[in-house]
Each structure stands twice: as structure tokens, then as C-alpha cells.
Design an enzyme around this catalytic site. Structure first.
Site, mmCIF file in Angstrom:
data_model
loop_
_atom_site.group_PDB
_atom_site.id
_atom_site.type_symbol
_atom_site.label_atom_id
_atom_site.label_comp_id
_atom_site.label_asym_id
_atom_site.label_seq_id
_atom_site.Cartn_x
_atom_site.Cartn_y
_atom_site.Cartn_z
ATOM 1 N N GLU A 37 0.818 -1.214 0.000
ATOM 2 C CA GLU A 37 0.000 0.000 0.000
ATOM 3 C C GLU A 37 0.853 1.265 0.000
ATOM 4 O OE1 GLU A 37 -0.553 -2.624 1.885
ATOM 5 O OE2 GLU A 37 -2.639 -3.244 1.634
ATOM 6 N N PHE B 295 -11.792 -7.447 13.919
ATOM 7 C CA PHE B 295 -10.686 -7.909 13.075
ATOM 8 C C PHE B 295 -10.322 -6.825 12.055
ATOM 9 C CE2 PHE B 295 -9.244 -10.155 9.166
ATOM 10 C CZ PHE B 295 -8.014 -10.552 9.667
ATOM 11 N N GLN B 296 -9.071 -6.475 12.005
ATOM 12 C CA GLN B 296 -8.536 -5.456 11.091
ATOM 13 C C GLN B 296 -9.200 -4.101 11.263
ATOM 14 O OE1 GLN B 296 -8.348 -7.190 7.106
ATOM 15 N NE2 GLN B 296 -6.311 -7.971 7.609
ATOM 16 N N LYS C 285 -17.623 -0.888 5.927
ATOM 17 C CA LYS C 285 -18.100 -1.890 4.965
ATOM 18 C C LYS C 285 -19.618 -1.808 4.752
ATOM 19 C CE LYS C 285 -17.325 -6.678 3.639
ATOM 20 N NZ LYS C 285 -16.751 -7.979 4.021
ATOM 21 N N MET D 13 24.061 8.621 2.808
ATOM 22 C CA MET D 13 23.932 9.933 3.444
ATOM 23 C C MET D 13 24.222 9.851 4.935
ATOM 24 S SD MET D 13 23.518 13.045 2.990
ATOM 25 C CE MET D 13 22.495 13.798 1.734
#
Ligand SMILES: Cc1ncc(C[n+]2csc(CCOP(=O)(O)OP(=O)(O)O)c2C)c(N)n1
Ligand SMILES: [Mg+2]
Lengths: 169, 558
Positions: free
Chosen positions: B49, B111-112, B161, B473
Site C-alpha cells: 500500500e 478484526f482489522q 463496509k 547519506m
């Protein structure tokens, strides 16, 4: 010069708007002494009052950053000298004797407070005023034994016809 | 119209003109993806993502229009956050959609479930959680409006949802009104006049152009102003490309790894005309000795930037393009002849004297030489993205750009792993352009999985890995300021980037000699598939010049 500034923000009354405001103040490292929120004369608009410590530059940044929040409709600074500043406190005091009870009632009267609850061994006093007055009253109550204090945080309104209100859209 | 929430979302996106979404589906966004299945909107399945968010960002920066990304709830949403924060710091219009558990489950650690609204509040311009199906069209309209107007920025829309699945009567508004959101575009005429007067009085003016010039599309106006008042122009990292670096008045980038001439000019200026810049510490060095002799005109659309880091003597709040147009109009009436000749001569001398050398023939390769070959190879309209580290600063310092939106880099957040997915987004936005990511080996590894995405979707970008097997760096700072104690900066012997590229189905080649660079570039761009060039560079080559942290711009060292 470091000073306490009174800032009033009119905000859309949406879930999370308080978190947006308080989160912003934290993330920008501003010093907040007091913050309170309540409804206004316009449905859907709430009023957040906060006191911020800092110099002019800090004040300006706080106001500009608040203004950037989409749900903040208007931000104003109020001069406490030209305004009414109030805070409400509920103080639960223990009263172990009849004398103590009488004294607390007397003090409450002098401070234009009200006894809002009475139990056998305690009383709840409601007191309204500016910070100094509330603090002074609390100091007096200490000798009786304070069981609990609840303060609302400060709120402010300009004297005279001036308002911070937004036009109804 | 009666439809499901998911249908309403896709219809709203269509009405916004969205052509592509970068994302990954999951349990909480299946209803949305079910509607996308039949839609004309192209969905590009990234492999992480973070890649989706950076790709949307790269798309937005290349095109100047919102880029869209999507993730499921929980880990999908949290994976987006680095990309969102990157877009936020660089004022890029990304609209992110996240699935969310159904409203009855919110707050129950389902969940999630994750509080993506709380998590992204400080890194978005605004965010929304859908609370009713009927409000979907309006919320999405607002999201795009907020993301793309004023000072742009990312906006997130969280989609429980049940809101995707539920049905309602919906209407699609043509316009939205947001009470508390009214950006100022026009400069205040009094302030514009004051700015014009200051310009007339100045004998050593410098224009400092930031990313705001690019965002507002003010390059033409910037050039007109510079030529009208004969003022040298320096840019920030974000402003690179806003003014042609080939122009006689261009001094290039300023800042920690800027051009000496640019840093000196700002330090000696008696007037600084700062446009669309937030005066990042990487640009200003120590603020107390930044442009110490200059009055400062600060033009910015975000009032909160005025006076935040650097005092402004003459602030002008407004859109850079409009304000510059106003300023030019006023100046054309007042200005007789620019009296900056001596000043321009002086800065030209610096420019010549400190013009950096790039034509190294060394083996292992010097990064300067690679940058030079890339620069010669690319056309004006081609796009360079960068990762973060020395690689980024080599590109920043040496790689001249002449057009806006052709240099895309994570300036504010400095996100390693940005450049490659951003290149993918830029290539999708401008398929006709060559797109190359100037990458460090460390950075490339952070989103290397997107090789699968570009190969699958034939998004033919080129990754130029400046392979020093170091987090270079950080190593440079340890060398200069920590007694060469190289703590956790070695990247080891593996992977072999050529074979990794090939394993993903991309073209891969390694380059060790300067004479091979050009051919490798040609091969990579002609490969007919995405390509990785592994440039084996001088491992301990540093990026100079440099303003040591906490020092003044003029204290720039070689
Ligand atoms: C996500 C992330 N983690 C850590 C850093 C800190 N950091 C800045 S530059 C750098 C090294 C980058 O290494 P590489 O991509 O190989 O580029 P080089 O400097 O070697 O050119 C690191 C670790 C960062 N900017 N971003
Ligand atoms: Mg490296």
C-alpha cells in the site's frame, strides 16, 4: 512577551472536531492551560474556548493553524479586560460539624455561590466567576477538607455589542 | 438515484474524472472492488500500500491533478500512512480511500479495525468517515475539492463496509460549499503595491521560488517577473523546474546541498522575493543568518506560512500565479529600468566560478558523471523522480531541469522508497514521457516489490541505482561529524540488482565504466519493459558542497 491569550473558535459540530483542535495544539507544541466546548446560538456550530500561553508570534500561529482546520469556521482572540471571563466549579466539601456547615454556607453566600447538594457529612457548592475568585473560594474551603473539585474551564464573551458570531449560512 | 454505497463511490469518482486508482483490496473493501470490476476506471494493483500512496502522489505531482489510492482497513490503511505523510509535507493532492469495519463493529477492536481517522488526522489536510450512504457523493466531492484547491494536500475517506453495501437514494452535487474553507487567491492590492515599491527600491534582489510556483502553475509569470526586474532566481528542492535552470538569471538550488552561487546570493541580497515556499530548514540553514540584509516579500497561499519560520516584511497571501500577475501589472506601470546590472554581474561571476564539475572519467563511477549523462539523455519534458539520501542530493544539486513537474522528490518528509513508486505514478500520468528514478540502493530496496507492478502493467520506468552499498547519506554524516564511526550503514554484498530485476521480468544491467553509461541508458529505455541500471559508484563519494547542520548558508563547505 509571554502572556495568556483567550482564543475562541467556532467549529462545525462533527465527531472528532475536538480531537482535531487539541491534536493540532499538541502537534504544534503550543501551551494550552484550559480548553472547553459547548453549543452556540447556531445549530451545528460549537464554541471552543482556549487559553494559550505565548508571545504574539505564538498567538498568531495558533490562530492561523486553527483557521486551516476545515471544520473551524472562525477564530477570534478576545481581550480579557474588555470581556466577561467565567468559569464554573463544583466543590465537594466535608462538613464535620454544624459550625463548619454554617461557615461554608456563609462563605458560599459571600461568593454568590450556591449550595447544590447537602449530605450528612458533605456539601456541594457551585461557584461561578473568574479564575481568581474561584481559586480564592477553593483556598477558603481547604481548611474544611475538599473531597472533590470539578471545574469547567474558562469561557469568555466580549462586553458590549461586539460578537464573535458567524452569520447564519 | 437509488444505488449501493460502493456504486455511489465509483460514480462519484467517475464524475471527478478519476482515470486510475492505485491500491490493494481486502476484506473491508471487497464491496467497492466488486463495483470497480465493471467500471472503466483503471485499477493498478500495487504490491504494497505504501507503493500505492506514493504512486498516487507521483501521478498527482506529474499532472497537477488528484491522484487516488485505496487500501483495506487495518494493516492496509496503516501501510498507506507513510505515503500520506509524504504527500502532506509536500502539499500534494492525494485522495486516499480506506475500507473500514462495519459501523456496528467500530470501537470493538474488530478484526482489522484501526482508527485510521485518528491516525491520519495530523498528516492529512482533512479526513472523513462515511456515516450514511446518502452522504457519499457530497463527501467525495468535498474530498477532491479540499485536496486540489488552496494549498493542496492529501484527504482520506474512510469507508465502513456496511456503508459500501447499504443502499440509498443519492444525489450527486455539482458544487460543494464548505463554511470554514475559503482559500484566498487574489493578493491584497495594498500588499502587492508595497511589494512593488520594495522591488523598485532594491538593488540586490533575489527571487526564491518554492514548490508553490509549480503547484499554482506560475512558471510563466515567474520568468516574466525575473526578466522584468532583472533579478537572479534560486529555487528550493520543491521548486526545482519552476524556473529553467539553463536561464542566464538562474542560480540553481539553494540550501544545505545547494549551489554556492545561490547561497551567496541569498546571503548578500537586499531584497528576497520568496514565492510559494515554507522556508524549510534544509533551504534556509540557520534562520538567524538567513538573508540577513534582505527585506523579505513572502507570497504564499497559506497564511500560516507567513512568519512561521522566517519573518516577512511584506506578506502577500494569495495564489502565486495570480499574485505574480498582479505584481507584474503594477511593476510595468512603475518601473523605468531595472538597476540591478552590477548585482547580476556579480552573481554571474559566482555562478561561473562555482559551476560544478561533472565530467569525471573515474572508475568506479562518480555520481556526477552519471547525472550528467542522464541529463544529456533526457528531454525537457521527461520526468526525474528521486529516492532519498546522497542520490537525491546529487540529483538536486547537479541535475538541471527546465520545466515544472519534471522533477519529483520527497522534500519535506524525505521518504526513502518514494522515488520508484512515484515514478510509476508519473509514468501512468504522462505515458509519453521518459521517467527515471534516481535511486540509492538502500531506498530502492524499500519498495522494490513494485517491480512486479510495473512489469505486469507495462509501466516502463527506469530505475538508476546509485549503488554504493551504503546508506550513504548517513555514512557521510558519520564520516564528517561522528569520527567515521560507521554505525549500521553498510548494506552488504547482496542483492544483485541485475538479477533481481530479471527475476521480476524487468530488464537489468550493470554499469562500471563511464563510457558505458549512455548505452546503458539507451538500452534501458528501449528495453520495451521496465529497467534497472545498477551503477557501481565510488562507495565513499560524498555530496558536496554542504552547509553543516546549524550553520549559515554562506558557511557552505566543499
Ligand atoms: C524511510 C526512511 N528511513 C530512514 C531514513 C534516514 N535516511 C536518510 S538518507 C538514508 C540513506 C539512504 O541510502 P540510499 O538509498 O542507499 O542512498 P545513498 O545516500 O546511499 O545515496 C537514510 C537511512 C529515511 N530518510 N527514510
Ligand atoms: Mg546507497
Amino acid at each position: 512577551m509571554e502572556k495568556t491569550h483567550y482564543i475562541v473558535a467556532l467549529v462545525e459540530d462533527r465527531p472528532g472536531v475536538m480531537q482535531r483542535v487539541s491534536g493540532l495544539l499538541r502537534k504544534r507544541n503550543f501551551n494550552i492551560d484550559s480548553i472547553s466546548v459547548g453549543a452556540t446560538e447556531i445549530p451545528g456550530i460549537s464554541r471552543i474556548t482556549m487559553t494559550v500561553r505565548g508571545d504574539r508570534v505564538v498567538l498568531e500561529q495558533v490562530m492561523k493553524q486553527l483557521n486551516k482546520l476545515i471544520e473551524v469556521v472562525k477564530v477570534s482572540e478576545l481581550n480579557p479586560k474588555e470581556s466577561v471571563v467565567r468559569e464554573l466549579a463544583l466543590i465537594k466539601v466535608s462538613v464535620k460539624s454544624a459550625d463548619a456547615r454554617a461557615e461554608v454556607v456563609q462563605y458560599a453566600n459571600i461568593f454568590r455561590g450556591r449550595i447544590v447538594d447537602v449530605a450528612k457529612r458533605s456539601m456541594v457548592v457551585e461557584i461561578t466567576g473568574d479564575e481568581d475568585k474561584v481559586n480564592a473560594f477553593i483556598e477558603l474551603m481547604r481548611s474544611y477538607g475538599i473531597k472533590e473539585i470539578a471545574r469547567t474551564g474558562k469561557t469568555i464573551m466580549a462586553r458590549g455589542t461586539k460578537t464573535v458570531a458567524v452569520r447564519e449560512q | 438515484m437509488r444505488m449501493t454505497g460502493a456504486q455511489a463511490i465509483v460514480e462519484a469518482l467517475r464524475r471527478e474524472g478519476v482515470e486510475v486508482i492505485f491500491g490493494i483490496p481486502g476484506g473491508a473493501s471487497i464491496p467497492l472492488y466488486d463495483v470497480l470490476y465493471d467500471s472503466d476506471i483503471r485499477h493498478i494493483l500495487t504490491r504494497h500500500e505504501q507503493g500505492a500512496a506514493h504512486a498516487a502522489d507521483g501521478y498527482a505531482r506529474a499532472l497537477g491533478r488528484a491522484g487516488v489510492c485505496s487500501a483495506t482497513s487495518g494493516p492496509g490503511a496503516t501501510n498507506l500512512t507513510t505515503g500520506i505523510a509524504t504527500a502532506y509535507m509536500d502539499s500534494s493532492p492525494v485522495v486516499a480511500f480506506t475500507g473500514q469495519v462495519a459501523t456496528p463493529f467500530i470501537g470493538r477492536d474488530a478484526f482489522q479495525e484501526t482508527d485510521v481517522i485518528g491516525i491520519t488526522m495530523p498528516i492529512t489536510k482533512h479526513n472523513f468517515q462515511i456515516r450514511s450512504v446518502a452522504e457519499i457523493p457530497e463527501v467525495i466531492k468535498k474530498a477532491f475539492h479540499i485536496a486540489q484547491t488552496g494549498r493542496p494536500g492529501p484527504v482520506l475517506v474512510d469507508l465502513p463496509k456496511d456503508m459500501q453495501e447499504g443502499e440509498a437514494e443519492v444525489e450527486f452535487p455539482e458544487k460543494v460549499e464548505i463554511v470554514g474553507y475559503k482559500p484566498t487567491y487574489e493578493g491584497h492590492p495594498r500588499q502587492v503595491k508595497a511589494a512593488a515599491r520594495a522591488i523598485l527600491e532594491a538593488s540586490r534582489p533575489v527571487i526564491l521560488a518554492g514548490g508553490g510556483v509549480i503547484i499554482s502553475g506560475a512558471s510563466q509569470e515567474l520568468r516574466e517577473l525575473a526578466e522584468l526586474i532583472m533579478a537572479p532566481v534560486v529555487t528550493t528542492l520543491m521548486g526545482k523546474g519552476s524556473f529553467p535552470e539553463s536561464h542566464p538569471l538562474a542560480l540553481g538550488v539553494l540550501g544545505m546541498h545547494g549551489r554556492k552561487a545561490a547561497n551567496y546570493a541569498v546571503t548578500d541580497a537586499d531584497l528576497l522575493i520568496a514565492i510559494g515556499t515554507r522556508f524549510s530548514d534544509r533551504s534556509t540553514g540557520m534562520v538567524s543568518c538567513f538573508a540577513p540584509e534582505a527585506r523579505v516579500i513572502h507570497i504564499d497561499i497559506d497564511p500560516a506560512e507567513i512568519g512561521k519560520n522566517v519573518r516577512a516584511d511584506i506578506p502577500v497571501v494569495g495564489d502565486a500565479r495570480r499574485v505574480l500577475r498582479q505584481l507584474i501589472d503594477v511593476l510595468r506601470e512603475m518601473l523605468r529600468r531595472a538597476k540591478t546590472e552590477q548585482w547580476v554581474e556579480k552573481v554571474q561571476r559566482w555562478k561561473k566560478e562555482f559551476n560544478p564539475r561533472m565530467d569525471y572519467d573515474d572508475v568506479p563511477l562518480k555520481p556526477q558523471r552519471i547525472i550528467k549523462e542522464i541529463m544529456d539523455f533526457l528531454g525537457e519534458d521527461d520526468i526525474v523522480t528521486t529516492e532519498v539520501g546522497q542520490c537525491q542530493m546529487w540529483a538536486h544539486h547537479y541535475l538541471g531541469r527546465t520545466k515544472p513537474r519534471t522533477f519529483i522528490s520527497s522534500g519535506g518528509l524525505g521518504t526513502m522508497g518514494f522515488g520508484f513508486p512515484a515514478a510509476m505514478g508519473a509514468k501512468v500520468a504522462r505515458p509519453e514521457a521518459k521517467v527515471i528514478d534516481i535511486a540509492g540502493d538502500g531506498s530502492f530496496l524499500m519498495n522494490i516489490q513494485e517491480l512486479a507492478t510495473v512489469v505486469e502493467n507495462e509501466i516502463n520506468v527506469v530505475v538508476a541505482v546509485f549503488d554504493n552499498r551504503y546508506l550513504g547519506m548517513v555514512r557521510q554524516w558519520q564520516e564528517l561529524f561522528y569520527d567515521r564511526r560507521y554505525s549500521a550503514v553498510g548494506l552488504g554484498e547482496t542483492p544483485d540488482f541485475v538479477r533481481v530485476a530479471q527475476a521480476f521480468g524487468a530488464f537489468g544491467t550493470a554499469v562500471e565504466r563511464p563510457g558505458e553509461i549512455r548505452d546503458a541508458l539507451r538500452e534501458a529505455f528501449d528495453a520495451g519493459k521496465p529497467a534497472v541500471i545498477d551503477f557501481l559508484i565510488d562507495r565513499e563519494c560524498n555530496i558536496f558542497p554542504m552547509v553543516p547542520p546549524g550553520r549559515c548558508l554562506k558557511d557552505i563547505i566543499e
